[in-house]
Enzyme design. Structure first.
Site, PDB file in Angstrom:
ATOM      1  N   HIS A  19       0.743  -1.191   0.001  1.00  0.00           N
ATOM      2  CA  HIS A  19       0.048   0.027   0.015  1.00  0.00           C
ATOM      3  C   HIS A  19       0.787   1.273  -0.179  1.00  0.00           C
ATOM      4  O   HIS A  19       1.922   1.247   0.137  1.00  0.00           O
ATOM      5  CB  HIS A  19      -1.026   0.147   1.238  1.00  0.00           C
ATOM      6  CG  HIS A  19      -0.325  -0.076   2.402  1.00  0.00           C
ATOM      7  ND1 HIS A  19       0.396   0.625   3.080  1.00  0.00           N
ATOM      8  CD2 HIS A  19      -0.589  -1.148   3.524  1.00  0.00           C
ATOM      9  CE1 HIS A  19       0.856   0.622   4.083  1.00  0.00           C
ATOM     10  NE2 HIS A  19       0.331  -0.689   4.462  1.00  0.00           N
ATOM     11  N   HIS A  22       4.000   1.439   2.166  1.00  0.00           N
ATOM     12  CA  HIS A  22       5.295   0.575   1.573  1.00  0.00           C
ATOM     13  C   HIS A  22       5.831   1.373   0.437  1.00  0.00           C
ATOM     14  O   HIS A  22       7.047   1.506   0.277  1.00  0.00           O
ATOM     15  CB  HIS A  22       4.942  -0.585   1.123  1.00  0.00           C
ATOM     16  CG  HIS A  22       4.084  -1.665   2.159  1.00  0.00           C
ATOM     17  ND1 HIS A  22       2.955  -1.887   2.103  1.00  0.00           N
ATOM     18  CD2 HIS A  22       4.327  -1.934   3.273  1.00  0.00           C
ATOM     19  CE1 HIS A  22       2.406  -2.766   3.008  1.00  0.00           C
ATOM     20  NE2 HIS A  22       3.492  -2.622   3.863  1.00  0.00           N
ATOM     21  N   CYS A 127       1.078 -10.721  22.174  1.00  0.00           N
ATOM     22  CA  CYS A 127       0.390 -10.208  21.357  1.00  0.00           C
ATOM     23  C   CYS A 127       0.585 -10.666  20.094  1.00  0.00           C
ATOM     24  O   CYS A 127       1.641 -10.624  19.482  1.00  0.00           O
ATOM     25  CB  CYS A 127       0.376  -8.546  21.102  1.00  0.00           C
ATOM     26  SG  CYS A 127      -0.339  -8.234  19.374  1.00  0.00           S
ATOM     27  N   CYS A 130       1.561  -8.263  16.892  1.00  0.00           N
ATOM     28  CA  CYS A 130       3.028  -7.860  16.869  1.00  0.00           C
ATOM     29  C   CYS A 130       3.944  -9.046  17.022  1.00  0.00           C
ATOM     30  O   CYS A 130       5.329  -8.720  16.775  1.00  0.00           O
ATOM     31  CB  CYS A 130       3.168  -6.958  18.204  1.00  0.00           C
ATOM     32  SG  CYS A 130       2.017  -5.762  18.260  1.00  0.00           S
ATOM     33  N   CYS A 144      -3.138  -4.150  23.569  1.00  0.00           N
ATOM     34  CA  CYS A 144      -1.892  -3.911  22.665  1.00  0.00           C
ATOM     35  C   CYS A 144      -2.196  -2.547  21.963  1.00  0.00           C
ATOM     36  O   CYS A 144      -3.308  -2.394  21.354  1.00  0.00           O
ATOM     37  CB  CYS A 144      -1.780  -4.887  21.697  1.00  0.00           C
ATOM     38  SG  CYS A 144      -0.889  -4.220  20.089  1.00  0.00           S
ATOM     39  N   HIS A 147      -2.715  -3.230  18.142  1.00  0.00           N
ATOM     40  CA  HIS A 147      -3.780  -3.989  17.633  1.00  0.00           C
ATOM     41  C   HIS A 147      -5.200  -3.864  18.458  1.00  0.00           C
ATOM     42  O   HIS A 147      -6.112  -4.400  17.905  1.00  0.00           O
ATOM     43  CB  HIS A 147      -3.430  -5.273  17.492  1.00  0.00           C
ATOM     44  CG  HIS A 147      -2.255  -5.624  16.627  1.00  0.00           C
ATOM     45  ND1 HIS A 147      -1.057  -5.564  16.729  1.00  0.00           N
ATOM     46  CD2 HIS A 147      -2.592  -5.833  15.293  1.00  0.00           C
ATOM     47  CE1 HIS A 147      -0.348  -5.651  15.726  1.00  0.00           C
ATOM     48  NE2 HIS A 147      -1.034  -6.119  14.944  1.00  0.00           N
ATOM     49  N   LYS A 296      -5.623   5.639  11.091  1.00  0.00           N
ATOM     50  CA  LYS A 296      -4.684   4.516  10.154  1.00  0.00           C
ATOM     51  C   LYS A 296      -5.535   3.913   9.110  1.00  0.00           C
ATOM     52  O   LYS A 296      -6.710   3.728   8.942  1.00  0.00           O
ATOM     53  CB  LYS A 296      -4.461   3.462  11.323  1.00  0.00           C
ATOM     54  CG  LYS A 296      -3.130   3.595  12.181  1.00  0.00           C
ATOM     55  CD  LYS A 296      -2.761   2.339  12.909  1.00  0.00           C
ATOM     56  CE  LYS A 296      -1.543   1.712  12.609  1.00  0.00           C
ATOM     57  NZ  LYS A 296      -1.021   0.876  13.512  1.00  0.00           N
ATOM     58  N   LYS A 299      -7.665  -2.521   6.300  1.00  0.00           N
ATOM     59  CA  LYS A 299      -8.469  -3.342   5.187  1.00  0.00           C
ATOM     60  C   LYS A 299      -9.757  -3.413   5.595  1.00  0.00           C
ATOM     61  O   LYS A 299     -10.608  -3.104   4.904  1.00  0.00           O
ATOM     62  CB  LYS A 299      -7.991  -4.728   5.183  1.00  0.00           C
ATOM     63  CG  LYS A 299      -7.300  -5.154   4.056  1.00  0.00           C
ATOM     64  CD  LYS A 299      -7.066  -6.671   4.054  1.00  0.00           C
ATOM     65  CE  LYS A 299      -6.177  -7.294   2.931  1.00  0.00           C
ATOM     66  NZ  LYS A 299      -5.709  -8.433   3.029  1.00  0.00           N
TER      67      LYS A 299
HETATM   68  N1  MSP Z   1       8.684  -7.038   8.443  1.00  0.00           N
HETATM   69  C1  MSP Z   1       8.699  -5.680   9.424  1.00  0.00           C
HETATM   70  C2  MSP Z   1       9.967  -5.087   9.262  1.00  0.00           C
HETATM   71  C3  MSP Z   1      11.001  -5.756   9.286  1.00  0.00           C
HETATM   72  S1  MSP Z   1      12.535  -4.882   8.944  1.00  0.00           S
HETATM   73  C4  MSP Z   1      13.970  -5.985   9.394  1.00  0.00           C
HETATM   74  C5  MSP Z   1       7.307  -4.671   9.198  1.00  0.00           C
HETATM   75  N2  MSP Z   1       6.939  -4.949   7.753  1.00  0.00           N
HETATM   76  S2  MSP Z   1       5.509  -4.113   7.315  1.00  0.00           S
HETATM   77  O1  MSP Z   1       5.277  -4.680   6.256  1.00  0.00           O
HETATM   78  O2  MSP Z   1       4.688  -3.896   8.512  1.00  0.00           O
HETATM   79  O3  MSP Z   1       6.296  -2.551   7.211  1.00  0.00           O
HETATM   80  C6  MSP Z   1       6.217  -1.882   7.922  1.00  0.00           C
HETATM   81  C7  MSP Z   1       6.718  -0.562   7.258  1.00  0.00           C
HETATM   82  O4  MSP Z   1       5.955  -0.205   6.124  1.00  0.00           O
HETATM   83  C8  MSP Z   1       6.847   0.868   7.932  1.00  0.00           C
HETATM   84  O5  MSP Z   1       7.960   0.951   8.937  1.00  0.00           O
HETATM   85  C9  MSP Z   1       6.999   1.785   6.895  1.00  0.00           C
HETATM   86  O6  MSP Z   1       8.216   1.854   6.318  1.00  0.00           O
HETATM   87  C10 MSP Z   1       5.694   1.190   5.982  1.00  0.00           C
HETATM   88  N3  MSP Z   1       4.327   1.673   6.379  1.00  0.00           N
HETATM   89  C11 MSP Z   1       3.509   0.935   6.576  1.00  0.00           C
HETATM   90  N4  MSP Z   1       2.319   1.606   6.887  1.00  0.00           N
HETATM   91  C12 MSP Z   1       2.737   3.103   6.682  1.00  0.00           C
HETATM   92  C13 MSP Z   1       2.057   4.118   6.833  1.00  0.00           C
HETATM   93  N5  MSP Z   1       0.783   4.165   7.010  1.00  0.00           N
HETATM   94  N6  MSP Z   1       2.700   5.376   6.586  1.00  0.00           N
HETATM   95  C14 MSP Z   1       3.961   5.289   6.114  1.00  0.00           C
HETATM   96  N7  MSP Z   1       4.727   4.207   6.016  1.00  0.00           N
HETATM   97  C15 MSP Z   1       4.129   2.990   6.517  1.00  0.00           C
HETATM   98  O7  MSP Z   1       7.219  -4.069   9.827  1.00  0.00           O
END
Ligand code: MSP
Length: 642
Positions: A19, A22, A127, A130, A144, A147, A296, A299
Site C-alpha cells: 500500500h 510501503h 500479542c 505484533c 496492545c 492492535h 490509520k 483493510k
Molecule cells: N517486516 C517488518 C519489518 C522488518 S525490517 C527488518 C514490518 N513490515 S511491514 O510490512 O509492516 O512494514 C512496515 C513499514 O511499512 C513501516 O515501517 C513503513 O516503512 C511502511 N509503512 C506501513 N504503513 C505505513 C503508513 N501508513 N505510513 C507510512 N509508512 C508505513 O514491519
C-alpha cells in the site's frame, strides 16, 4: 575511490498487499539512492520481504494456500510493484532465501558462543499481531496499542538474548552520535525508553507452536523469533561475513523505517550487531505515518491506498513527486487524492511542464531548434544564473538532512524565477528589438532548465530524462552529477532541441470529482482521461492524425508470470513489437497466433508486470467481454489505418 552509500527499506511482511505506506518508504530510499549517485557515490539499495512467523502462517491459512505458495505469491507482488514505480533497488531479499537463513544461523551461533543467549522459562503477555511479549506498562487500557486487542498470557520455555548487557553501551553510542537515530524526536523516544532497565529479548518460538521459521542452530525444537531473523537481512544481503560487498558497504549503512518499528531497529538491532561484533549502522532515518481520514489505513475500514492505482491514474512521476513533496520526513501526513491532483496541476503541469514547453517552443520559434551562442548579457541574467547555480548546494543540504520537501521547494523557487525572468525579458519583444540579447536570454533559460532537470531526476526520473532528452543533453539521468550541474555552460546540445507533447497533462478537478470514489479506497477506480485536459471534449482531425494505427499479426502469445489479465504478445507490423494486452480470460493464448489485429503503434512504451509494452491492441468491451478489433479481410501487416 568514490564514497559509498548503502540504503535499506524495511523488508515488508507478506501478510498484506503493498500500500501507499510501503510505496512511500521505498520511494524515499529510491530518491536517496539516485541522489547519492548524482553526488558521485557508489550505492547499494536493498529492499525485500519478511516471510516467517505466526502472521504469515495465519494469512496463508486464510487464503487457502500453503505458507510456501502464499509467500511466493505476495512477495512476487512486492517485487513486481517496484519496477512499476521506477524503483532502482540493487537487490531484493526474501527471508526464505537459503543464504539468508544460513547467515541467521551463523549469527545465532556467534551470539550463543559469546554467552549472550540463555534458556529460561517465561510467562508473559503476548500479542500475536505484533509477535512479541508486552510488559503491563506498555499496554494501553490492558490492550496492545497497535492492535487494540488483549494480549494472551503465554507460559513457555524459550531462548533469550541478553540485550540488557548492551544497554549502557547503546545509551553511550546514541549520546555520542546525535545523528545515529534521526530526526531528533525519535532519538529522544529511544533514549527515553532506555532510561528504564532493558529486558532481555525472547528470540525463539517452540516448534510445538510455530514451525514456519528458521530452526535454531543449537536446538532443533525451536525456530528463530521473526524479528531476530528479519533484522539480519541487512547484513546477509551484503554477503556477511566474508562478502566483499559487506566490507565495502556496511560501514555506510543507513536504514529507513516508519515510527512503527523504531524499537526493533533503534534497540534490538544495534544490540544484536554489538553482540555479533559488527559495527553499528550509520543512521536510522525514521519517518511518520500516512493517515487516511485522520486515522490509520486498514483493510477492514476499506481505506487502504493502492499505490498502483494512483500511479496508473495520475502517472508514476506525479505520484512520486506528491508523496515526497507533501510529507515532511519525520512527521505524519494526511493522504488526500485531491491534494495530489492539486500538486499535479499546480507544480507539475503549470510550473514545470509549462516552463519546459514554453522554453523549447521559443528555441524553435526564434532559432529553429538550434541553441545559439550567447550574446551580450545584463544584470537579470546574472541574478538567474547565480540562483540556479547556488540551488545545487542548497538542494544537497536539504537532501542530506532528509528534508525532501524543502529540497523540492528550493527547486520550485528557481522554476518560478525562470518563469518570472521570461516574463520580464519578454523574448517575443526582444525577437524584434534586440535579437543578439535574445540569444543570451535563451541560453540562460536553457542552462537553468539543465540544472532543474538534473535536480528533479531523483524524484521524477522518467520526466527528468524526457526533459534532458528534449534539451539534447549528453549527460542524462545518473550520468549527470551535482558537480556537473554547477558548471554553467558545460554542455551544448548534441542534437537540435526537441519539441514534445506536454509532460504532465492537467487533471480536470470538477470532472475528476464526479469520478470518485477515489483510488484511495482500493476500489477499482475509473481511469481518468487526462489527455490535453479535456476529458470529454472533441478531438480535432489534427489530433486524430497523431495516432499511428496499424494492422498487425500476432506471431506469439505468452503468459506473464503472476498476471491474471495480461498476455505478452509478439506482433508483426512490418517489424516485430512486444505488446502487453489485457485479454487473458477473454482469449485462449493458443488461439492468438496468426490473428490479425488493430494496433496503436506510437503509444508511449510502458512497463507492465516487468514487460515493456510497445503499443496497444484495440478492442471493444461489452457485457460478453472483450472483442479484439480486426480487419474484415486479410491485410498486409504494417498497413496504416486511416
Ligand atoms: N517486516 C517488518 C519489518 C522488518 S525490517 C527488518 C514490518 N513490515 S511491514 O510490512 O509492516 O512494514 C512496515 C513499514 O511499512 C513501516 O515501517 C513503513 O516503512 C511502511 N509503512 C506501513 N504503513 C505505513 C503508513 N501508513 N505510513 C507510512 N509508512 C508505513 O514491519
Amino acid at each position: 575511490m568514490s564514497e559509498k552509500f548503502y540504503i535499506t527499506t524495511p523488508i515488508y511482511y507478506v501478510n498484506a498487499e503493498p500500500h501507499i505506506g510501503h510505496a512511500y518508504t521505498t520511494i524515499v530510499a529510491d530518491v536517496l539512492n539516485r541522489f547519492h549517485k548524482l553526488a558521485g557515490e557508489e550505492t547499494f539499495f536493498l529492499t525485500g520481504t519478511d516471510e516467517h512467523g505466526d502472521k504469515i502462517v495465519t494469512a496463508a491459512e486464510n487464503s487457502g494456500q500453503t505458507p510456501r505458495e502464499y509467500v511466493d505469491r505476495i512477495s512476487g507482488m512486492f517485487k513486481d510493484l517496484w519496477p512499476r514505480l521506477n524503483i532502482s533497488n540493487s537487490a531484493f531479499i526474501r527471508t526464505t532465501d537459503l543464504y539468508h537463513q544460513e547467515t541467521v544461523r551463523n549469527i545465532l551461533s556467534l551470539v550463543k558462543e559469546k554467552d549472550d543467549i540463555y534458556f529460561s522459562e517465561y510467562e508473559g503477555l503476548y500479542c500475536f499481531g505484533c509477535e512479541r511479549f508486552y510488559t503491563e506498562k506498555e499496554l494501553v487500557d490492558g490492550k496492545c496499542p497497535d492492535h487494540q486487542t488483549e494480549p494472551d498470557v503465554i507460559k513457555e520455555a524459550n531462548y533469550f538474548f541478553r540485550m540488557s548487557r548492551y544497554q549502557e553501551w547503546l545509551v553511550e553510542h546514541i549520546t555520542q552520535n546525535p545523528e545515529f537515530i534521526r530526526p531528533e524526536r525519535y532519538r529522544n523516544e529511544v533514549l527515553s525508553f532506555l532510561s528504564e532497565p532493558l529486558e532481555d529479548l525472547c528470540i525463539s518460538r517452540p516448534k510445538s507452536r510455530l514451525t514456519w521459521g528458521i530452526t535454531l542452530p543449537f536446538d532443533e525444537d525451536f525456530v528463530t523469533y521473526v524479528w531476530f531473523d528479519a533484522l539480519i537481512n541487512y547484513v546477509s544481503a551484503l554477503g556477511y561475513p566474508e562478502g566483499e560487498r559487506f566490507n565495502r558497504f556496511w560501514p555506510h549503512a543507513q536504514h529507513i523505517i516508519a515510527k512503527d518499528i523504531l524499537k526493533p531497529h533503534g534497540i534490538y538491532w544495534p544490540c544484536m550487531l554489538k553482540s555479533a561484533g559488527i559495527e553499528p549502522y550509520r543512521h536510522l532515518n525514521v519517518h511518520g505515518y500516512w493517515n487516511i481520514d485522520a486515522g490509520k489505513m486498514s483493510k477492514s475500514v476499506g481505506n487502504v491506498v493502492d499505490p498502483l492505482s494512483l500511479a496508473d491514474i495520475y502517472g508514476v512521476d506525479p505520484f512520486r513527486y506528491f508523496v515526497m513533496r507533501e510529507m515532511a520526513f519525520g512527521l505524519d501526513s494526511e493522504f488526500s487524492e485531491k491534494a495530489l491532483v492539486n500538486r499535479l496541476n499546480a507544480d507539475l503541469a503549470n510550473d514545470l511542464g509549462n516552463l519546459v514547453s514554453r522554453s523549447l517552443t521559443m528555441v524553435h520559434k526564434y532559432f529553429d531548434g538550434v541553441l545559439p551562442a550567447p550574446g551580450p548579457s545584463g544584470e537579470e541574467d546574472e541574478a538567474l544564473r547565480s540562483s540556479a547555480v547556488e540551488l545545487v548546494e542548497i538542494y544537497r543540504g536539504h537532501l542530506n538532512k532528509m528534508a525532501f520537501h524543502k529540497g523540492l521547494m528550493a527547486v520550485w523557487e528557481v522554476i518560478s524565477d525562470v518563469n518570472k525572468y521570461i516574463d520580464a525579458m519578454a523574448p517575443w519583444v526582444l525577437a524584434k528589438s534586440d535579437p543578439e540579447r535574445l540569444k543570451t536570454v535563451i541560453c540562460h533559460i536553457y542552462e537553468t532548465l539543465r540544472i532543474i532537470a538534473g535536480l528533479v531526476w531523483p524524484f521524477i526520473p522518467a520526466s527528468a530524462e524526457k526533459i534532458q532528452e528534449q534539451l539534447g543533453l549528453k549527460r542524462q539521468g545518473e550520468n549527470c552529477s551535482l558537480e556537473d550541474l554547477k558548471k554553467w555552460g558545460l554542455e551544448k546540445p548534441v542534437h537540435p532541441i526537441r519539441k514534445a507533447p506536454g509532460l504532465f497533462p492537467r487533471i480536470d478537478v470538477k470532472k475528476k470529482e464526479k469520478h470518485a470514489p477515489a483510488a484511495a479506497r482500493k476500489e477499482k477506480p475509473k481511469k481518468a482521461k487526462t489527455d490535453g485536459g479535456e476529458p470529454q471534449g472533441l478531438v480535432s482531425f489534427k489530433d486524430f492524425q497523431k495516432l499511428d494505427l496499424r494492422i498487425g499479426v500476432i506471431v506469439a502469445a505468452e503468459e506473464i508470470p503472476g498476471s491474471k489479465k495480461l498476455f505478452k504478445l509478439t506482433v508483426d507490423m512490418g517489424e516485430e513489437r512486444t505488446v502487453v494486452a489485457g485479454i487473458k480470460g477473454h482469449y485462449e493464448k493458443e488461439n492468438l497466433p496468426g490473428m490479425q489485429v488493430l494496433l496503436l503503434a506510437n503509444l508511449e512504451p510502458a512497463k507492465l508486470m516487468g514487460v515493456e509494452s510497445q503499443g496497444m491492441l484495440l478492442a471493444a468491451g461489452d457485457k460478453d467481454g472483450l472483442h479484439l478489433m480486426r480487419p474484415d479481410s486479410e491485410t498486409t501487416p504494417g498497413a496504416k489505418v486511416k
